[in-house]
Design a protein around this motif. Structure first.
Motif, mmCIF file in Angstrom:
data_model
loop_
_atom_site.group_PDB
_atom_site.id
_atom_site.type_symbol
_atom_site.label_atom_id
_atom_site.label_comp_id
_atom_site.label_asym_id
_atom_site.label_seq_id
_atom_site.Cartn_x
_atom_site.Cartn_y
_atom_site.Cartn_z
ATOM 1 N N ALA A 1 1.525 36.829 -19.043
ATOM 2 C CA ALA A 1 2.536 38.048 -19.145
ATOM 3 C C ALA A 1 3.092 38.928 -17.784
ATOM 4 C CB ALA A 1 2.441 39.118 -20.193
ATOM 5 N N GLY A 2 1.574 38.997 -16.925
ATOM 6 C CA GLY A 2 1.818 39.401 -15.347
ATOM 7 C C GLY A 2 3.029 38.418 -14.890
ATOM 8 N N LEU A 3 2.432 37.056 -14.891
ATOM 9 C CA LEU A 3 3.233 36.157 -13.997
ATOM 10 C C LEU A 3 5.093 36.181 -14.772
ATOM 11 C CD1 LEU A 3 4.411 33.510 -13.133
ATOM 12 C CD2 LEU A 3 3.542 31.869 -14.920
ATOM 13 N N GLN A 4 5.092 36.454 -16.738
ATOM 14 C CA GLN A 4 6.375 36.757 -16.899
ATOM 15 C C GLN A 4 6.862 38.170 -16.000
ATOM 16 O OE1 GLN A 4 6.204 36.422 -20.619
ATOM 17 N NE2 GLN A 4 4.837 34.167 -20.290
ATOM 18 N N VAL A 5 6.400 38.778 -16.113
ATOM 19 C CA VAL A 5 6.641 40.721 -15.651
ATOM 20 C C VAL A 5 7.398 40.155 -14.110
ATOM 21 C CG1 VAL A 5 6.128 43.053 -15.024
ATOM 22 C CG2 VAL A 5 5.513 41.471 -17.385
ATOM 23 N N LEU A 6 6.486 39.761 -13.290
ATOM 24 C CA LEU A 6 6.381 40.044 -11.992
ATOM 25 C C LEU A 6 7.950 38.850 -11.706
ATOM 26 C CD1 LEU A 6 3.201 39.425 -10.257
ATOM 27 C CD2 LEU A 6 4.632 41.462 -10.958
ATOM 28 N N GLY A 7 8.474 38.179 -12.449
ATOM 29 C CA GLY A 7 9.410 37.237 -12.160
ATOM 30 C C GLY A 7 11.001 37.863 -12.150
ATOM 31 N N GLU A 8 11.746 37.338 -12.196
ATOM 32 C CA GLU A 8 13.009 37.726 -12.375
ATOM 33 C C GLU A 8 13.921 38.640 -13.691
ATOM 34 O OE1 GLU A 8 14.844 38.425 -9.533
ATOM 35 O OE2 GLU A 8 14.026 37.156 -8.080
ATOM 36 N N LEU B 1 -0.962 52.679 -17.162
ATOM 37 C CA LEU B 1 0.446 53.235 -17.791
ATOM 38 C C LEU B 1 0.679 54.829 -16.653
ATOM 39 C CD1 LEU B 1 2.866 51.672 -18.254
ATOM 40 C CD2 LEU B 1 2.474 52.593 -20.693
ATOM 41 N N GLY B 2 1.772 54.700 -16.050
ATOM 42 C CA GLY B 2 2.561 55.968 -16.019
ATOM 43 C C GLY B 2 1.614 56.750 -14.640
ATOM 44 N N GLU B 3 1.128 55.984 -13.998
ATOM 45 C CA GLU B 3 -0.160 55.943 -13.322
ATOM 46 C C GLU B 3 0.585 55.375 -11.127
ATOM 47 O OE1 GLU B 3 -4.584 57.105 -14.399
ATOM 48 O OE2 GLU B 3 -4.069 55.437 -13.262
ATOM 49 N N PRO B 4 1.301 56.492 -10.781
ATOM 50 C CA PRO B 4 1.314 55.491 -8.905
ATOM 51 C C PRO B 4 0.428 54.251 -9.123
ATOM 52 C CG PRO B 4 0.668 57.939 -8.770
ATOM 53 C CD PRO B 4 0.528 57.292 -10.249
ATOM 54 N N VAL B 5 0.850 53.238 -8.639
ATOM 55 C CA VAL B 5 0.241 51.969 -8.101
ATOM 56 C C VAL B 5 -0.082 51.751 -6.553
ATOM 57 C CG1 VAL B 5 -0.287 50.003 -7.729
ATOM 58 C CG2 VAL B 5 1.231 50.678 -9.806
ATOM 59 N N PRO B 6 -1.002 52.585 -5.800
ATOM 60 C CA PRO B 6 -1.192 52.705 -4.639
ATOM 61 C C PRO B 6 -1.156 50.938 -3.551
ATOM 62 C CG PRO B 6 -3.215 53.166 -5.597
ATOM 63 C CD PRO B 6 -2.495 52.756 -6.605
ATOM 64 N N GLU B 7 0.037 51.260 -2.910
ATOM 65 C CA GLU B 7 0.287 49.867 -2.242
ATOM 66 C C GLU B 7 -0.414 49.758 -1.383
ATOM 67 O OE1 GLU B 7 3.316 51.796 1.120
ATOM 68 O OE2 GLU B 7 3.563 53.104 -0.961
ATOM 69 N N ALA C 1 6.714 46.599 -16.933
ATOM 70 C CA ALA C 1 7.663 46.095 -16.255
ATOM 71 C C ALA C 1 8.593 47.225 -15.770
ATOM 72 C CB ALA C 1 9.283 45.105 -16.460
ATOM 73 N N GLU C 2 8.812 47.823 -17.189
ATOM 74 C CA GLU C 2 9.825 49.394 -16.403
ATOM 75 C C GLU C 2 8.748 50.443 -15.504
ATOM 76 O OE1 GLU C 2 12.411 50.217 -20.936
ATOM 77 O OE2 GLU C 2 10.370 50.831 -20.457
ATOM 78 N N HIS C 3 7.520 50.454 -15.456
ATOM 79 C CA HIS C 3 6.767 51.412 -15.126
ATOM 80 C C HIS C 3 6.881 50.810 -13.326
ATOM 81 C CE1 HIS C 3 3.776 53.898 -13.412
ATOM 82 N NE2 HIS C 3 3.095 52.983 -13.344
ATOM 83 N N LEU C 4 6.579 49.561 -13.195
ATOM 84 C CA LEU C 4 6.020 48.967 -11.951
ATOM 85 C C LEU C 4 7.381 49.144 -11.386
ATOM 86 C CD1 LEU C 4 3.855 45.124 -12.723
ATOM 87 C CD2 LEU C 4 3.264 48.129 -12.206
ATOM 88 N N ILE C 5 8.851 48.459 -12.164
ATOM 89 C CA ILE C 5 9.835 48.733 -10.791
ATOM 90 C C ILE C 5 10.423 49.918 -10.735
ATOM 91 C CG2 ILE C 5 12.465 48.619 -11.218
ATOM 92 C CD1 ILE C 5 12.061 45.986 -13.195
ATOM 93 N N PRO D 1 -4.040 47.950 -16.953
ATOM 94 C CA PRO D 1 -5.218 47.524 -18.191
ATOM 95 C C PRO D 1 -4.838 47.496 -19.309
ATOM 96 C CG PRO D 1 -6.570 48.939 -17.033
ATOM 97 C CD PRO D 1 -5.358 48.719 -16.347
ATOM 98 N N ASP D 2 -4.031 48.601 -19.672
ATOM 99 C CA ASP D 2 -3.933 50.048 -21.037
ATOM 100 C C ASP D 2 -2.897 49.120 -21.579
ATOM 101 O OD1 ASP D 2 -2.146 50.648 -18.896
ATOM 102 O OD2 ASP D 2 -2.007 52.902 -19.795
ATOM 103 N N VAL D 3 -2.015 48.003 -21.123
ATOM 104 C CA VAL D 3 -1.273 47.387 -21.688
ATOM 105 C C VAL D 3 -0.964 46.058 -21.087
ATOM 106 C CG1 VAL D 3 0.969 49.327 -21.573
ATOM 107 C CG2 VAL D 3 0.864 47.672 -20.018
ATOM 108 N N LEU D 4 -1.330 45.526 -20.091
ATOM 109 C CA LEU D 4 -1.123 44.338 -19.784
ATOM 110 C C LEU D 4 -2.981 43.588 -19.347
ATOM 111 C CD1 LEU D 4 1.277 43.797 -16.816
ATOM 112 C CD2 LEU D 4 1.517 43.708 -19.435
ATOM 113 N N GLY D 5 -3.907 44.424 -20.371
ATOM 114 C CA GLY D 5 -4.922 43.950 -20.819
ATOM 115 C C GLY D 5 -5.446 43.042 -22.473
ATOM 116 N N THR D 6 -4.549 42.337 -23.130
ATOM 117 C CA THR D 6 -4.833 42.257 -24.222
ATOM 118 C C THR D 6 -6.022 41.019 -24.451
ATOM 119 O OG1 THR D 6 -2.836 42.412 -24.996
ATOM 120 C CG2 THR D 6 -4.243 40.815 -26.133
#
Length: 259
Positions: A95-102, A46-52, A71-75, A13-18
């Motif tokens: 942007a979430g849609l775009q980031v989750l794309g190819e 950002l910087g924290e692991p995403v629990p799966e 994108a860089e962090h999630l990858i 939410p700190d970067v994808l919460g605009t």
């Protein structure tokens, strides 16, 4: 029967919460609690692991630089991808849609996306801004949606779906994923056949994505309950019905504004 609180992931939410899309997590939590279902929001920055192993994930919108960071962090982290592989439900906005794309384009740079949606995003000539409404396709994880979807779009992205993704809705008002010029340009680049206009969002695996802000789950309670049911592993019909007159009035107002 006692159960662990429903775990709602609020991703970056700190970067994808605009655009107020954090509200989607709040809506899920509130609709659960109104049914006496315990629920908690897990804020992942950002910087924290995403629990799966969370029950459901929400990803919001952001600007160009924020998209690249996300994108860089999630990858690199991989947690969200593992959650998707395990079938955990997700809702991604703009942007979430775009980031989750190819891939998505920022200026002259093509940035790798997370790859959970078979989609590529370039830029439209003019920003799409205003009310957006669609009729759900019922594709994949969105099966069971019958009510019109409404939201507010504000984007320059032109998203073209590949064969593994299906649109969330057929646009009845507004722009959606791409205008005709962007679709034709994409076709000339080998992305799509130029016919992908008049649709919004994407559905692939457990991921549902849309260009609708609002937040979209506040404006579309049927979609919110679909995600809740998926998170709990039950059919939406098993959820206790909620009567919230203010939400009904909001939907009537927003649907009326399409005309």
């Amino acid at each position: 029967m006692n159960r662990e609180p429903l775990a709602i992931g609020l991703v970056l939410p700190d970067v994808l919460g605009t655009y107020g899309d954090d509200g989607n997590a709040l809506v899920l939590r509130q609709r659960a609690r109104m049914r006496d279902i315990p629920a908690e929001i897990h804020r992942i920055t950002l910087g924290e692991p995403v629990p799966e192993s969370l029950d459901v994930y929400t990803i919001g919108g952001g600007e160009d630089t924020a998209q690249i960071l996300a994108a860089e962090h999630l990858i690199a982290d991989g947690g969200l991808s593992r959650a998707a592989a395990a079938g955990r439900p997700m809702i991604a906005i703009c942007a979430g849609l775009q980031v989750l794309g190819e891939s998505f384009r920022v200026g002259d740079r093509v940035v790798d996306g997370v790859g959970l949606i078979d989609a590529t995003t370039a830029a439209m000539a003019e920003r799409a801004i205003g009310e957006l409404a669609s009729t759900p396709t019922g594709a994949g994880a969105s099966a069971g949606l019958t009510e019109p979807l409404t939201g507010f779009e504000n984007h320059l992205g032109a998203t073209i779906l590949g064969p593994d993704a299906q649109p969330l809705g057929k646009v009845t008002h507004g722009n959606g994923n791409a205008d005709e010029t962007a679709a034709q340009t994409a076709a000339s680049e080998g992305r799509g056949d130029g016919t992908q206009t008049g649709v919004d969002g994407a559905v692939q695996g457990s991921v549902i994505a849309t260009y609708m802000h609002g937040p979209v789950l506040a404006r579309n309670p049927q979609l919110a309950d679909l995600l809740l049911a998926q998170a709990m592993g039950i059919a939406p019909a098993e959820l206790e019905p909620l009567e919230i007159p203010v939400i009904d009035r909001l939907r009537m107002e927003r649907l009326a504004r399409r005309h």
